[in-house]
Design a protein around this motif. Structure first.
Motif, short mmCIF file in Angstrom:
data_model
loop_
_atom_site.label_atom_id
_atom_site.label_comp_id
_atom_site.label_asym_id
_atom_site.label_seq_id
_atom_site.Cartn_x
_atom_site.Cartn_y
_atom_site.Cartn_z
N CYS A 43 44.03 24.49 44.58
CA CYS A 43 44.55 25.93 44.86
C CYS A 43 45.53 26.07 43.63
O CYS A 43 45.84 27.05 43.14
CB CYS A 43 45.43 26.06 46.30
SG CYS A 43 44.38 26.38 47.48
N GLY A 44 46.18 25.04 43.02
CA GLY A 44 47.22 25.11 42.13
C GLY A 44 46.81 25.40 40.75
O GLY A 44 47.39 25.81 40.07
N LEU A 45 45.48 25.42 40.75
CA LEU A 45 44.76 25.72 39.43
C LEU A 45 44.31 27.45 39.53
O LEU A 45 43.99 27.93 38.36
CB LEU A 45 43.48 25.07 39.11
CG LEU A 45 43.52 23.58 38.98
CD1 LEU A 45 42.54 22.76 38.79
CD2 LEU A 45 44.61 23.20 37.91
N LEU A 46 44.50 28.01 40.49
CA LEU A 46 44.18 29.37 40.57
C LEU A 46 45.43 30.25 40.11
O LEU A 46 46.44 30.20 40.50
CB LEU A 46 43.75 29.83 42.05
CG LEU A 46 42.56 29.25 42.57
CD1 LEU A 46 42.30 29.58 43.90
CD2 LEU A 46 41.53 29.74 41.79
N ASP A 47 45.38 31.05 38.95
CA ASP A 47 46.11 31.84 38.33
C ASP A 47 45.93 33.24 38.71
O ASP A 47 45.17 34.02 38.22
CB ASP A 47 46.36 31.57 36.79
CG ASP A 47 47.57 32.53 36.45
OD1 ASP A 47 48.36 32.91 37.03
OD2 ASP A 47 47.30 32.65 35.05
N LEU A 48 46.68 33.70 39.93
CA LEU A 48 46.34 34.93 40.37
C LEU A 48 47.70 35.87 40.48
O LEU A 48 47.59 37.02 40.94
CB LEU A 48 45.99 35.03 41.90
CG LEU A 48 44.79 34.07 42.30
CD1 LEU A 48 44.33 33.89 43.57
CD2 LEU A 48 43.39 34.85 41.45
N GLY A 49 48.76 35.26 39.76
CA GLY A 49 49.90 35.87 39.66
C GLY A 49 50.65 36.28 40.78
O GLY A 49 51.57 37.18 41.14
N ILE A 50 50.60 35.08 41.83
CA ILE A 50 51.31 35.22 43.15
C ILE A 50 52.00 33.85 43.15
O ILE A 50 51.71 32.94 42.59
CB ILE A 50 50.43 35.38 44.45
CG1 ILE A 50 49.28 34.41 44.39
CG2 ILE A 50 49.93 36.77 44.31
CD1 ILE A 50 48.25 34.48 45.76
N THR A 51 53.12 33.86 44.27
CA THR A 51 53.90 32.66 44.36
C THR A 51 52.99 31.58 44.94
O THR A 51 51.87 32.09 45.55
CB THR A 51 55.07 33.03 45.20
OG1 THR A 51 54.56 33.22 46.55
CG2 THR A 51 55.80 33.90 44.41
N ALA A 52 53.33 30.41 44.91
CA ALA A 52 52.51 29.27 45.56
C ALA A 52 52.62 29.47 47.24
O ALA A 52 51.37 29.24 47.55
CB ALA A 52 53.20 27.84 45.23
N SER A 53 53.72 29.95 47.58
CA SER A 53 53.65 30.00 49.29
C SER A 53 52.53 31.16 49.61
O SER A 53 52.00 31.16 50.67
CB SER A 53 54.89 30.49 49.66
OG SER A 53 55.55 31.65 49.00
#
Length: 102
Positions: A43-53
């Protein structure tokens, strides 16, 4: 100590929950990314412009609906699409969703 996450069994997956999970644009982007990577994605590799939480919330929603498997791997959690289960339960649904215009 590794905690196993709860996933619905194939027979417990309901179309209403799947459709509700897939209706969100962010979750749909997660599913599209997972469809391109059969081995799964941290999940940490997905750059969707949202916070980790927020990302964690979306992945949890997909997992609880039966759309993805999430497994621990070291300090990461790897998500994979439950394509076999979804195709068996709802033939053509996933292909249709993935082929839909953005």
């Amino acid at each position: 100590m590794t905690t196993m996450l709860a996933h619905p069994e194939r027979g417990e997956i309901r179309i209403a929950a799947v459709l509700q999970a897939l209706a969100d644009p962010v979750r749909l982007e997660i599913v599209r990314a997972l469809a391109r990577c059969e081995d799964g994605i941290s999940c940490g590799l997905l750059d969707l412009g949202i916070t980790a939480s927020t990302l964690t919330h979306h992945v949890r929603t997909l997992r609880e609906a039966g759309v993805v498997w999430v497994r621990p791997q070291g300090t990461s959690r790897i998500s994979t699409l439950r394509r076999d289960d979804l195709d068996a339960l709802f033939p053509g649904l996933l292909d249709g969703v993935l082929a839909a215009r953005r």
